[in-house]
Design a protein around this motif. Structure first.
Motif, PDB file in Angstrom:
ATOM      1  N   THR A  45       0.808  -1.226   0.000  1.00 28.61           N
ATOM      2  CA  THR A  45       0.000   0.000   0.000  1.00 28.61           C
ATOM      3  C   THR A  45       0.843   1.279   0.000  1.00 28.61           C
ATOM      4  O   THR A  45       0.346   2.342  -0.360  1.00 28.61           O
ATOM      5  N   ILE A  59       3.275  10.079  -1.734  1.00 33.99           N
ATOM      6  CA  ILE A  59       2.167  11.012  -1.494  1.00 33.99           C
ATOM      7  C   ILE A  59       2.660  12.422  -1.826  1.00 33.99           C
ATOM      8  O   ILE A  59       3.664  12.880  -1.287  1.00 33.99           O
ATOM      9  N   TYR A  64      -0.896  16.798   0.802  1.00 36.39           N
ATOM     10  CA  TYR A  64      -1.076  16.527   2.235  1.00 36.39           C
ATOM     11  C   TYR A  64      -2.129  17.426   2.843  1.00 36.39           C
ATOM     12  O   TYR A  64      -2.346  18.557   2.381  1.00 36.39           O
ATOM     13  N   LYS A  65      -2.728  16.941   3.936  1.00 33.90           N
ATOM     14  CA  LYS A  65      -3.568  17.811   4.767  1.00 33.90           C
ATOM     15  C   LYS A  65      -2.620  18.734   5.540  1.00 33.90           C
ATOM     16  O   LYS A  65      -1.441  18.409   5.721  1.00 33.90           O
ATOM     17  N   ASN A 101      -2.289  11.818  -5.794  1.00 31.00           N
ATOM     18  CA  ASN A 101      -2.192  10.695  -4.852  1.00 31.00           C
ATOM     19  C   ASN A 101      -2.865   9.433  -5.386  1.00 31.00           C
ATOM     20  O   ASN A 101      -2.767   8.372  -4.777  1.00 31.00           O
ATOM     21  N   LYS A 102      -3.532   9.577  -6.521  1.00 31.17           N
ATOM     22  CA  LYS A 102      -4.176   8.395  -7.124  1.00 31.17           C
ATOM     23  C   LYS A 102      -3.224   7.671  -8.074  1.00 31.17           C
ATOM     24  O   LYS A 102      -3.587   6.678  -8.696  1.00 31.17           O
ATOM     25  N   GLY A 122       1.455   9.546   5.299  1.00 30.92           N
ATOM     26  CA  GLY A 122       1.986   9.309   3.965  1.00 30.92           C
ATOM     27  C   GLY A 122       3.354   9.953   3.842  1.00 30.92           C
ATOM     28  O   GLY A 122       3.708  10.852   4.632  1.00 30.92           O
ATOM     29  N   TYR A 156      -0.217  13.773   6.791  1.00 28.69           N
ATOM     30  CA  TYR A 156      -1.457  13.008   6.585  1.00 28.69           C
ATOM     31  C   TYR A 156      -1.911  13.210   5.132  1.00 28.69           C
ATOM     32  O   TYR A 156      -2.088  14.354   4.694  1.00 28.69           O
ATOM     33  N   PRO A 157      -2.083  12.112   4.396  1.00 28.97           N
ATOM     34  CA  PRO A 157      -2.418  12.253   2.970  1.00 28.97           C
ATOM     35  C   PRO A 157      -3.758  12.937   2.740  1.00 28.97           C
ATOM     36  O   PRO A 157      -4.718  12.694   3.470  1.00 28.97           O
ATOM     37  N   ASP A 158      -3.781  13.793   1.735  1.00 24.58           N
ATOM     38  CA  ASP A 158      -5.043  14.353   1.251  1.00 24.58           C
ATOM     39  C   ASP A 158      -5.467  13.457   0.087  1.00 24.58           C
ATOM     40  O   ASP A 158      -4.967  13.585  -1.031  1.00 24.58           O
ATOM     41  N   TRP A 159      -6.377  12.537   0.376  1.00 22.75           N
ATOM     42  CA  TRP A 159      -6.738  11.535  -0.641  1.00 22.75           C
ATOM     43  C   TRP A 159      -7.545  12.141  -1.779  1.00 22.75           C
ATOM     44  O   TRP A 159      -7.769  11.487  -2.799  1.00 22.75           O
ATOM     45  N   ASP A 160      -8.004  13.382  -1.618  1.00 21.57           N
ATOM     46  CA  ASP A 160      -8.705  14.042  -2.732  1.00 21.57           C
ATOM     47  C   ASP A 160      -7.717  14.683  -3.707  1.00 21.57           C
ATOM     48  O   ASP A 160      -8.118  15.169  -4.766  1.00 21.57           O
TER      49      ASP A 160
END
Ligand SMILES: Cc1cc2nc3c(=O)[nH]c(=O)nc-3n(C[C@H](O)[C@H](O)[C@H](O)COP(=O)(O)O)c2cc1C
Length: 222
Positions: free
Chosen positions: A9, A13, A16-17, A203-204, A161, A195-199
């Motif tokens: 996984t 990244i 980030y947040k 990051n995709k 991340g 902390y990853p910003d998954w939006d």
């Protein structure tokens, strides 16, 4: 987290947040990651953990250098990749630009994207890894590799991340100045952490790997 799951996984990244990473957590990560193997247990890594004003100063100064056209002079120079290596580099870059909606000919947005790297992808913290210049260069590079990946894997356990990156330390004189790293240390690499910003589209990214058949030569098996 299971070790296989962590390895599978982990990914770089690049968004980030803004939430800060508590010092205690960074300390725990380093305590675990320092279990990484090193040549003859020399443990050559020297680690500066940067946040707040110091990180802001490095980011700002990195961008000023970049915008001024100053030639990067990293302590661990990169190289211009060719052939299959260049192709793999291009593959991941194309994917990143597509995800970010950056067109091939859009020089401005490409430059903006480059700046993100020099700003540690706006992560709230960064880890700078250095070694003493008296040490053998290739051995200590290898050792910095083992601890780097171990930091990235350990960080996952805390929902963090990371991105190992050369860009943040392309101007080592900047990092030296604000992080107080003396000239006697070779600044090799840094790791953005937060902390990853998954939006965040980049990051995709799903970087590819060669199948085992194309990297392995089996010897002595039936
Ligand atoms: C030594 C090293 C330097 C890197 N430097 C950068 C960098 O400057 N900028 C960047 O965006 N990614 C950088 N990366 C991340 C790689 O691009 C990334 O690991 C690779 O594309 C595989 O993707 P993954 O980490 O998501 O699996 C670096 C990775 C390593 C190991």
């Amino acid at each position: 987290m299971d070790v296989i799951e962590a390895i599978r996984t982990r990914k770089s990244i690049r968004g980030y947040k803004t939430d800060p990473v508590p010092k205690e957590i960074l300390k725990e990560i380093l305590d675990v990651a320092a279990r990484a193997p090193s040549s003859m247990n020399t443990q050559p890594w020297e680690v500066a953990i940067i946040t707040g004003e110091v990180l802001d100063n490095i980011k700002r100064s990195n961008i000023e250098m970049l915008m001024s056209g100053a030639m990067p002079n990293p302590d661990m120079p990169g190289e211009a990749y060719e052939g299959v290596y260049r192709q793999r580099q291009v593959d991941v870059a194309v994917q990143l630009f597509q995800l970010m909606g950056i067109a091939r000919e859009d020089k401005e947005r490409k430059a903006e994207w480059m700046q993100r790297g020099f700003r540690f992808f706006d992560a709230p913290a960064a880890i700078i890894l250095s070694v003493d210049r008296s040490l053998n260069e290739s051995r200590s590079l290898f050792d910095i590799g083992t601890i780097s990946q171990t930091i990235c894997l350990t960080a996952l356990n805390y929902g963090l991340g990371t991105c190992i990156e050369g860009q943040g330390v392309m101007y080592p004189e900047v990092v030296r100045k604000y992080a107080g790293i003396p000239e006697s240390k070779r600044i090799l690499i840094c790791i953005a952490i937060g902390y990853p910003d998954w939006d965040f589209p980049a990051n995709k990214v799903e970087s590819k790997r060669e199948p085992v058949e194309s990297i392995a030569t089996w010897c002595g098996f039936d």
